[in-house]
Motif scaffolding. Structure first.
Motif, mmCIF file in Angstrom:
data_model
loop_
_atom_site.group_PDB
_atom_site.id
_atom_site.type_symbol
_atom_site.label_atom_id
_atom_site.label_comp_id
_atom_site.label_asym_id
_atom_site.label_seq_id
_atom_site.Cartn_x
_atom_site.Cartn_y
_atom_site.Cartn_z
ATOM 1 N N THR A 152 22.445 44.083 -14.026
ATOM 2 C CA THR A 152 24.240 44.278 -13.088
ATOM 3 C C THR A 152 24.685 45.115 -12.606
ATOM 4 O OG1 THR A 152 24.764 41.672 -14.028
ATOM 5 C CG2 THR A 152 26.306 43.176 -13.004
ATOM 6 N N THR A 153 24.903 46.154 -13.878
ATOM 7 C CA THR A 153 24.907 47.614 -13.837
ATOM 8 C C THR A 153 24.598 48.533 -12.605
ATOM 9 O OG1 THR A 153 26.024 47.390 -16.111
ATOM 10 C CG2 THR A 153 25.627 49.783 -15.413
ATOM 11 N N ARG A 161 22.986 47.623 -10.320
ATOM 12 C CA ARG A 161 23.076 46.795 -8.892
ATOM 13 C C ARG A 161 24.608 47.329 -8.271
ATOM 14 N NH1 ARG A 161 21.619 40.738 -10.539
ATOM 15 N NH2 ARG A 161 18.865 41.542 -10.160
ATOM 16 N N TYR A 162 25.471 47.441 -9.256
ATOM 17 C CA TYR A 162 26.743 47.984 -8.916
ATOM 18 C C TYR A 162 26.809 49.843 -8.437
ATOM 19 C CZ TYR A 162 29.990 44.257 -10.052
ATOM 20 O OH TYR A 162 29.961 42.887 -9.775
ATOM 21 N N GLU A 198 25.000 50.613 -5.481
ATOM 22 C CA GLU A 198 26.410 50.096 -4.442
ATOM 23 C C GLU A 198 27.230 51.315 -4.378
ATOM 24 O OE1 GLU A 198 26.421 47.673 -1.880
ATOM 25 O OE2 GLU A 198 24.715 46.801 -2.527
ATOM 26 N N THR A 240 34.030 43.393 -7.137
ATOM 27 C CA THR A 240 33.131 42.832 -7.619
ATOM 28 C C THR A 240 31.893 43.803 -6.907
ATOM 29 O OG1 THR A 240 33.184 41.983 -4.852
ATOM 30 C CG2 THR A 240 33.450 40.956 -6.830
ATOM 31 N N LEU A 241 30.982 43.199 -6.620
ATOM 32 C CA LEU A 241 29.152 44.036 -5.788
ATOM 33 C C LEU A 241 29.799 44.250 -4.424
ATOM 34 C CD1 LEU A 241 26.820 44.765 -6.581
ATOM 35 C CD2 LEU A 241 26.050 42.864 -5.985
ATOM 36 N N GLU A 242 29.978 42.977 -3.810
ATOM 37 C CA GLU A 242 30.758 43.496 -1.949
ATOM 38 C C GLU A 242 31.758 44.267 -2.051
ATOM 39 O OE1 GLU A 242 27.860 40.278 -3.553
ATOM 40 O OE2 GLU A 242 30.370 40.439 -4.355
ATOM 41 N N ILE A 286 32.842 46.690 -4.525
ATOM 42 C CA ILE A 286 33.072 48.402 -5.173
ATOM 43 C C ILE A 286 32.625 49.246 -4.079
ATOM 44 C CG2 ILE A 286 30.642 47.875 -5.770
ATOM 45 C CD1 ILE A 286 31.449 49.226 -8.111
ATOM 46 N N VAL A 344 34.483 48.173 -14.215
ATOM 47 C CA VAL A 344 34.605 46.293 -13.538
ATOM 48 C C VAL A 344 33.795 45.494 -14.950
ATOM 49 C CG1 VAL A 344 32.854 44.548 -12.048
ATOM 50 C CG2 VAL A 344 33.467 47.590 -11.826
ATOM 51 N N LEU A 402 30.798 43.041 -15.072
ATOM 52 C CA LEU A 402 29.623 44.054 -15.573
ATOM 53 C C LEU A 402 29.206 43.458 -17.711
ATOM 54 C CD1 LEU A 402 30.257 47.387 -15.775
ATOM 55 C CD2 LEU A 402 28.702 46.097 -13.991
#
Length: 299
Positions: A113-114, A116-117, A120, A263-265, A267, A280, A283
């Motif tokens: 998850t990290t 992915r952030y 971005e 969120t991922l959307e 950030i 975040v 995470l």
């Protein structure tokens, strides 16, 4: 770095919880002298975290178990990637399986998850550099950080997993820094003291090695916080427009952290405002474990 002592404490607690009076199934069904080799394999794509947990976990269960790791923390996994091979007495191998896998799957989920952030944020920085015809690397990448929203008892493992995914750690705990949130500020100023004065008095009491971070939820709080000597200003739940305004107001006089519901959307948009740090909670507090499996072959 994740210390073996921290991992060992978690493993011992997990094994004691799972088999307080032994493993009834393995102890009754399996011969005491049976040996086997087990393979830990990834069943999906992700980022691995937990090599020390695998190494220590099986050693604590039985020193006769040998572990060969085939990946390292931070490595990318694909379906079918062999993570580790474990050989030795089958009873302790199977008794430790669930505890070890539970921890490594959670850590790898956090690392995935990290990553992915972080990706971005990197994508946004690259887009800004291209749009402004700047050489690659001109803009410093905004740090993606965790929070204290971790599982009690597992903080060391979870924060380590964040770094495996390319993120950074915020303070480890309450002892690490002065961090004033809205409730602290309400008490500090309840007697009528001005916020700058209250913060300066606090600064006098602080060790010279400590830093002060102050949370604000309105633009009109920023000047008072800076006047009080804050090293970091946290802009909590700010709109994108207010983040831009906040960064401009602070203008390098303190580090700027954005936090709250990121969120991922979203950030990427937050990173584009010029903040130094984005924290975040997601995470660690709401990740899905990465699917890993252990399959055994009898020697």
């Amino acid at each position: 770095m994740l210390h073996r002592s921290a991992v060992e404490a978690v493993i011992r607690a997990g094994l004691a919880e799972d088999a307080p009076w032994g493993d009834l199934t393995s102890d009754l069904a399996l011969p005491a002298d049976a040996h086997a080799t087990a393979t830990v394999t990834s069943r999906e794509s992700g980022v691995f975290a937990g090599e020390e947990v695998i190494r220590t976990g099986f050693a604590v269960a039985d020193p006769a178990l040998t572990v060969q790791l085939h990946v390292a923390d931070g490595d990318v996994l694909e379906p079918g990637t062999v993570v580790a091979t474990v050989s030795g007495p089958v009873r302790p191998l199977l008794s430790a399986e669930r505890t070890v896998l539970n921890l490594v799957q959670r850590m790898s989920g956090i690392a995935t998850t990290t990553a992915r952030y972080v990706a971005e944020v990197e994508k946004t920085v690259a887009e800004v550099e291209r749009a402004n015809k700047l050489p690659t690397g001109t803009i410093t990448r905004t740090r993606v950080c965790d929070t204290r929203k971790t599982t009690p008892g597992l903080r060391a493992l979870e924060k380590h997993a964040v770094t495996c995914g390319g993120g950074h750690n915020h303070r480890f705990g309450l002892s690490d820094a002065v961090m004033l949130k809205d409730n602290h500020l309400a008490v500090l100023t309840a007697g009528g003291a001005s916020l700058p004065h209250a913060l300066r008095e606090l600064r006098r009491k602080m060790p010279h090695t400590a830093c002060m971070e102050v949370e604000v939820d309105r633009l009109d709080q920023i000047e008072d916080v800076l006047a009080g000597g804050a090293d970091v200003v946290m802009l909590d739940n700010f709109s994108r427009a207010d983040l831009v305004s906040g960064v401009a107001m602070i203008d390098g006089r303190a580090a700027v952290e954005a936090s709250g519901g990121i969120t991922l959307e979203t950030i990427g948009d937050v990173a584009a405002t010029g903040v130094d740090v984005i924290s975040v909670g997601a995470l660690t507090h709401s990740v899905r474990a990465l699917d890993l499996g252990l399959d055994i072959a009898v020697d």
